[in-house]
Enzyme design. Structure first.
Site, PDB file in Angstrom:
ATOM      1  N   LEU A  66       0.840  -1.194   0.000  1.00 10.17           N
ATOM      2  CA  LEU A  66       0.000   0.000   0.000  1.00 10.17           C
ATOM      3  C   LEU A  66       0.878   1.248   0.000  1.00 10.17           C
ATOM      4  O   LEU A  66       1.903   1.297   0.682  1.00 10.17           O
ATOM      5  CB  LEU A  66      -0.898   0.009   1.235  1.00 10.17           C
ATOM      6  CG  LEU A  66      -2.037  -1.011   1.270  1.00 10.17           C
ATOM      7  CD1 LEU A  66      -2.689  -0.996   2.640  1.00 10.17           C
ATOM      8  CD2 LEU A  66      -3.062  -0.737   0.179  1.00 10.17           C
ATOM      9  N   LYS A  76      12.502  12.356  -1.442  1.00  9.75           N
ATOM     10  CA  LYS A  76      12.529  13.572  -0.625  1.00  9.75           C
ATOM     11  C   LYS A  76      13.315  13.359   0.658  1.00  9.75           C
ATOM     12  O   LYS A  76      13.925  14.299   1.192  1.00  9.75           O
ATOM     13  CB  LYS A  76      11.108  14.052  -0.312  1.00  9.75           C
ATOM     14  CG  LYS A  76      10.240  14.311  -1.519  1.00  9.75           C
ATOM     15  CD  LYS A  76      10.942  15.120  -2.588  1.00  9.75           C
ATOM     16  CE  LYS A  76      10.163  15.132  -3.886  1.00  9.75           C
ATOM     17  NZ  LYS A  76      10.350  13.926  -4.730  1.00  9.75           N
ATOM     18  N   VAL A 103      11.541  16.947 -14.109  1.00  8.20           N
ATOM     19  CA  VAL A 103      11.447  17.057 -12.650  1.00  8.20           C
ATOM     20  C   VAL A 103      12.342  16.050 -11.940  1.00  8.20           C
ATOM     21  O   VAL A 103      13.159  16.406 -11.088  1.00  8.20           O
ATOM     22  CB  VAL A 103       9.983  16.885 -12.194  1.00  8.20           C
ATOM     23  CG1 VAL A 103       9.903  16.854 -10.673  1.00  8.20           C
ATOM     24  CG2 VAL A 103       9.121  18.016 -12.745  1.00  8.20           C
ATOM     25  N   ALA A 109       1.309  12.854  -7.271  1.00 10.25           N
ATOM     26  CA  ALA A 109       0.560  12.157  -6.233  1.00 10.25           C
ATOM     27  C   ALA A 109      -0.672  12.945  -5.797  1.00 10.25           C
ATOM     28  O   ALA A 109      -1.756  12.376  -5.631  1.00 10.25           O
ATOM     29  CB  ALA A 109       1.466  11.887  -5.033  1.00 10.25           C
ATOM     30  N   HIS A 142       5.811  39.763   8.867  1.00 10.63           N
ATOM     31  CA  HIS A 142       7.233  40.090   8.683  1.00 10.63           C
ATOM     32  C   HIS A 142       8.005  39.732   9.951  1.00 10.63           C
ATOM     33  O   HIS A 142       7.543  40.017  11.062  1.00 10.63           O
ATOM     34  CB  HIS A 142       7.395  41.582   8.407  1.00 10.63           C
ATOM     35  CG  HIS A 142       8.832  42.016   8.337  1.00 10.63           C
ATOM     36  ND1 HIS A 142       9.608  41.802   7.231  1.00 10.63           N
ATOM     37  CD2 HIS A 142       9.629  42.635   9.269  1.00 10.63           C
ATOM     38  CE1 HIS A 142      10.826  42.283   7.465  1.00 10.63           C
ATOM     39  NE2 HIS A 142      10.863  42.794   8.698  1.00 10.63           N
TER      40      HIS A 142
END
Length: 473
Positions: free
Chosen positions: A38, A51, A190, A327, A452
């Site tokens: 899965l 990643k 990519v 995804a 900021h």
């Protein structure tokens, strides 16, 4: 044995398991048919492991540059097996999370290879799925609705079939036991540029060969030029408008030599490894499409705006329908398919409003149309651009390269697209995606107060720049 349910899903990747959860939320009985783990490609062979490696590479690069922050380090050592161990731990934690969600939502998992069968004693219409289980036994899953979510695999170039040793796909690259001294990456899309950025940060000598005239061929030209400049600054060799001749390859135990050609010119490239990164191919073979009225063209399944195939009770989502092979796109399509089959209200789905993210260093993110695309659609285009070098927090972080570009319609004032390159822009793109979903104008987003010092200030400044009202540059 026959299993009956409201919704069967062929494929338990990101699109498939998200669709399953949504169907369960709507009170449907759900069966997911998955022959592997899965989470699919994204979790096990794509988004998450890559990643994780990119994050380790980023940390290593920051340590190398730490002296500029007033921190001196000595004896820093990259232990790649530990990098890989961390990657596996991240993947396993998330895999357990997906399994928990299946149990929580009472979703039945059938592990095996599924094939759609035509009308039979089990089902008066095509869409039942015969599943070959791991032990060789067969089960049949009969459902009111079927969602095909079979994903994709790396595309192979003739003559450069991955051997798992010298010639790699992105999947084999994820399992490297040690870093090569050098690598040729064929393809500057990519996946190719992410691997180039990661390996360069790990100290690998990288050469990227891209057939198009720019890296990231489908992104804004200014963004692509900036990314190429920054990769070259880090020592990456980039060859655009260039192809490799597979017939010239010479593979040995020590590496590969191959000819690269640009017009009439050629050069010999040599490296320890070669990574083929030229897109992905939909997994639609041997799943029984011939037993249905489902239409497919150019290797992908045809669907309408509701994700329905030529058989109205059969839906298809994710990479197997082509388009944006992302995804989060697959997840959105899965939810859309389930909402439609359940009779829920649907909102229009525009593929160009799906955010696109590239996890290089610095990151790239975009949503909507590029300036060139907007012009080709007949818009009277006006743009605004603002650099990270004028953003206080970017300077504090030591990450001042890059910019945000806004593309708008001069007449209507609507935002048509936003492109970014810089620190954490894959997180910042969410505001731009929301702005386009709500048909906002640059003025409206520019008038929103951005705290900021934050990186998000650049969104407001770039929006104000469309009307020449940017404050900080």
């Amino acid at each position: 044995m026959t299993i009956s349910c409201d919704v069967a899903i062929l494929g338990g990747g990101t699109g498939g398991y998200v669709a399953a959860i949504r169907a369960a939320q709507l009170g449907k009985s759900v069966v997911v048919i998955e022959m592997d783990k899965l989470g699919g490609t994204c979790l096990h062979r794509g988004c998450i492991p890559s990643k994780s490696l990119l994050r380790s590479a980023e940390v290593y690069a920051e340590i190398q540059e730490s002296e500029s922050y007033g921190i001196e380090t000595a004896g820093v050592k990259l232990v790649f097996p530990k990098v890989q161990s961390r990657k596996e731990a991240v993947v396993e934690q998330l895999h357990q999370g997906v399994q928990f969600l299946m149990r929580k939502n009472k979703i039945q998992i059938v592990k095996g290879k599924g094939r759609i069968i035509g009308p039979s004693i089990f089902s008066p219409r095509s869409g039942a799925v015969a599943v070959e289980l791991e032990d060789g036994e067969m089960e049949t899953v009969v459902s009111t609705h079927l969602i095909i979510a079979t994903g994709s695999r790396p595309r192979v170039l003739p003559g450069l079939t991955p051997d798992g040793h010298v010639i790699l796909s992105s999947e084999e690259a994820l399992t490297l036991e040690e870093l090569p001294a050098s690598i040729i990456i064929v393809g500057g899309g990519v996946i190719g540029v992410e691997w180039a950025s990661m390996l360069a940060d790990f100290g690998v000598q990288v050469t990227v060969v891209e057939a198009a005239d720019q890296l990231l061929p489908f992104e804004d030209a200014e963004i692509a030029r900036e990314l190429m400049r920054l990769l070259k600054k880090r020592g990456v060799k980039v060859l655009t408008g260039t192809t490799v001749d597979a017939e010239t390859r010479v593979v040995t135990e020590d590496g590969i030599t191959i000819e690269a050609r640009k017009g009439d010119q050629s050069q010999t490239l040599s490296a320890a490894k070669l990574l083929v990164s030229v897109g992905r191919v939909a997994n639609i073979e041997n799943i029984g499409l011939e037993n249905t009225d489902i239409r497919f063209d150019k290797g992908v399944i045809e669907v309408n705006d509701n994700m329905q195939t030529g058989e109205p009770h059969i839906y298809a989502i994710g990479d197997c329908i082509g388009g944006l092979q992302l995804a989060h796109a697959a997840s959105h399509e899965g939810i859309r398919a389930v909402n439609h089959l359940a009779g829920e209200k649907l909102h229009p789905y525009h593929a160009h409003l799906v955010p696109r993210c590239v996890y290089t260093r610095p990151e790239v993110a975009s949503v909507g149309y590029t300036e060139k695309e907007a012009q080709s659609l007949g818009h009277d285009v006006v743009t605004g651009k603002f650099p990270f070098s004028a953003i206080g927090k970017a300077i504090v972080y030591g990450m001042k390269d890059g910019f945000v570009k806004v593309v708008a319609d001069r007449i209507s004032g609507d935002i048509l697209g936003v492109q970014m390159i810089g620190p954490h822009v894959t997180d910042l793109i969410g505001e731009a995606a929301l702005a386009q979903l709500l048909d906002a104008t640059p003025w409206e987003i520019g008038e929103a107060i951005h705290a900021h010092p934050t990186l998000s200030e650049i969104i407001g400044e770039a929006m104000l720049a469309v009307d020449g009202r940017a404050i900080g540059f």
